[in-house]
Design an enzyme around this catalytic site. Structure first.
Site, short mmCIF file in Angstrom:
data_model
loop_
_atom_site.label_atom_id
_atom_site.label_comp_id
_atom_site.label_asym_id
_atom_site.label_seq_id
_atom_site.Cartn_x
_atom_site.Cartn_y
_atom_site.Cartn_z
N CYS A 1 8.93 -3.33 -1.17
CA CYS A 1 7.41 -2.57 -1.24
C CYS A 1 7.42 -1.59 -0.15
O CYS A 1 7.63 -2.38 1.09
CB CYS A 1 6.54 -4.01 -1.09
SG CYS A 1 4.61 -3.24 -0.99
N CYS B 1 4.44 -3.04 2.44
CA CYS B 1 4.45 -4.25 3.33
C CYS B 1 4.87 -3.93 4.79
O CYS B 1 5.54 -2.89 4.80
CB CYS B 1 5.60 -5.20 2.84
SG CYS B 1 4.77 -6.49 1.47
N ASN C 1 -7.83 1.99 -7.12
CA ASN C 1 -7.23 1.60 -8.38
C ASN C 1 -6.56 0.15 -8.51
O ASN C 1 -5.80 0.08 -7.66
CB ASN C 1 -6.28 2.52 -9.05
CG ASN C 1 -6.78 3.86 -9.10
OD1 ASN C 1 -8.09 4.11 -9.10
ND2 ASN C 1 -6.04 5.14 -8.69
N HIS D 1 -4.06 -1.96 -2.04
CA HIS D 1 -4.35 -0.82 -1.30
C HIS D 1 -5.19 0.01 -2.03
O HIS D 1 -5.41 0.04 -3.18
CB HIS D 1 -3.05 0.08 -0.98
CG HIS D 1 -2.49 0.54 -2.29
ND1 HIS D 1 -2.00 -0.13 -3.30
CD2 HIS D 1 -2.49 2.00 -2.68
CE1 HIS D 1 -1.48 0.98 -4.38
NE2 HIS D 1 -1.68 1.78 -3.78
N GLN E 1 -6.91 4.52 -1.79
CA GLN E 1 -6.59 6.03 -1.43
C GLN E 1 -7.69 6.57 -0.98
O GLN E 1 -8.95 6.20 -1.20
CB GLN E 1 -5.97 6.44 -2.61
CG GLN E 1 -4.69 5.72 -3.14
CD GLN E 1 -3.97 6.87 -4.22
OE1 GLN E 1 -3.73 7.62 -4.04
NE2 GLN E 1 -4.07 6.08 -5.43
ZN LIG Z 1 3.69 -5.24 -0.12
#
Ligand SMILES: [Zn+2]
Length: 380
Positions: free
Chosen positions: A86, A89, A192, A205, A207
């Protein structure tokens, strides 16, 4: 590296840079980072080439009067990587260094590696094939990523009120800074959520897009607001809020500073708007009391959305902040959130088919009053 405190000393922002020169902002609400006893700053050791985005181009659609961004470099972006790769992270949790060099963070914002709009967009204004029918210009602007938490398996609805308040502060801070970039006309903070929406990274997350033009939806809204002012002398979004509060049928929740309602002509199977009681153009114009309450009511709203359908713990949704443009037309805009889902029942998506995609003519199978009643029923 520079740092400053905000939100009456509840958040500290530390600015740092990534290996390819992109800027990174840590928004910390926990000690010892908050009081400056320690810093998140850590070197980005990755051998990155220069940031992509130079090829982003805007082309004018002469049929609709809208700008379309052509950003083919985005096809190379990371798509649903395994959890140990990821990029959102903190570094050290996965097999390779991530986008965030620090070993932990509270909230972090950084420039998107695969931006739709970029300060480095190359070229100059001109015409496609030298034909004056088709104006083009570089896709200048800026795209940022907001990580709500370092916890890969969390979601916005699982954040504490304090952490949500830090996200609010980050949104407001980024809106102010991005609005000050020459050429930026509008700043859009959005999330989203869910693979059904097209999310390419699972880490919680959002944007932020800083557009070099006024977006089609906002452009239409400003024209409606101008006509409304001409006809009635009133402010369109203010009058809509007042009318929803008078009616009460579609009100979902109401606080001292904020009200959420389902719009009278909602077009999505689940849709709700959240708006401040005071006329403000954008998140940066909110005062501390409004930001404090926003963290509470926004969490409340998202938690209701996650209980909307029985058996659907994480409703796929799009949540976006409509903000007044920078410059011309700013006085006609007014801050509001639009949160909606494409899920029309568990396991069934509303596809934007012929009428919606082809004609822009919407058909909603659910009445806005039923959506509002359900959102009231599922209060946390
Ligand atoms: Zn992550």
């Amino acid at each position: 590296m520079t740092s400053l405190t905000m939100a009456r000393g509840r958040v500290r922002r530390t600015t740092d840079h990534m290996a390819d020169g992109r800027t990174l902002y840590y928004y910390d609400d926990s000690r010892p980072y908050l009081d400056g006893g320690a810093t998140r700053s850590a070197p980005d050791t990755r051998p990155l080439g220069p940031q992509t985005g130079g090829g982003s181009q805007l082309r004018y659609d002469v049929l609709s009067g809208e700008w379309v961004a052509i950003a083919s470099h985005r096809n190379e972006r990371t798509f649903l990587p395994p959890a140990d790769e990821c990029p959102l992270c903190p570094t050290g949790r996965g097999v390779a260094p991530s986008e965030i060099p620090s070993s932990d963070y509270d909230v972090v914002v950084f420039e998107n590696r695969f931006p739709s709009f970029s300060a480095g967009a190359e070229g100059s204004p001109g015409f496609i094939d030298d034909d004056p029918l088709w104006p083009s210009r570089p896709g200048t602007g800026r795209c940022e990523v907001v990580c709500f938490t370092s916890d890969h398996d969390a979601s916005f609805s699982s954040l504490s009120v304090d952490r949500a308040r830090t996200v609010v502060e980050a949104w407001a801070d980024r809106t102010a800074e991005l609005s000050a970039i020459p050429g930026v006309r509008q700043v859009f903070c959005f999330e989203n959520r869910g693979e059904e929406i097209g999310v390419t990274l699972h880490h919680p997350h959002g944007q932020i897009y800083a557009y070099p033009f006024v977006t089609p939806r906002t452009d239409a809204l400003l024209r409606r607001a101008a006509a409304h002012r001409e006809r009635t002398g009133g402010r369109l979004l203010r009058d809509v809020l007042d009318a929803e509060r008078r009616s009460g049928r579609r009100i979902v929740l109401s606080g001292s500073h904020w009200t959420a309602y389902v719009p009278a002509a909602a077009r999505w199977p689940v849709e709700v708007h959240l708006t401040p009681h005071r006329d403000v153009p954008d998140l940066a114009a909110l005062d501390d009391a409004e930001r404090d309450e926003l963290a509470e009511v926004y969490l409340d709203l998202i938690r209701r959305v996650d209980r909307y359908y029985e058996g659907v713990a994480m409703l796929p949704y799009i949540s976006g902040w409509h903000q007044a443009p920078v410059g011309e037309g700013r006085e006609l805009g007014r801050l509001h959130l639009q949160l909606f889902s494409i899920l029309r029942s568990p396991g069934k998506l509303k596809y934007l088919a012929g009428s919606e995609s082809g004609m822009g003519a919407w058909v909603n199978d659910v009445t806005p009053e039923i959506i509002a009643r359900r959102l009231r029923e599922v209060a946390p």
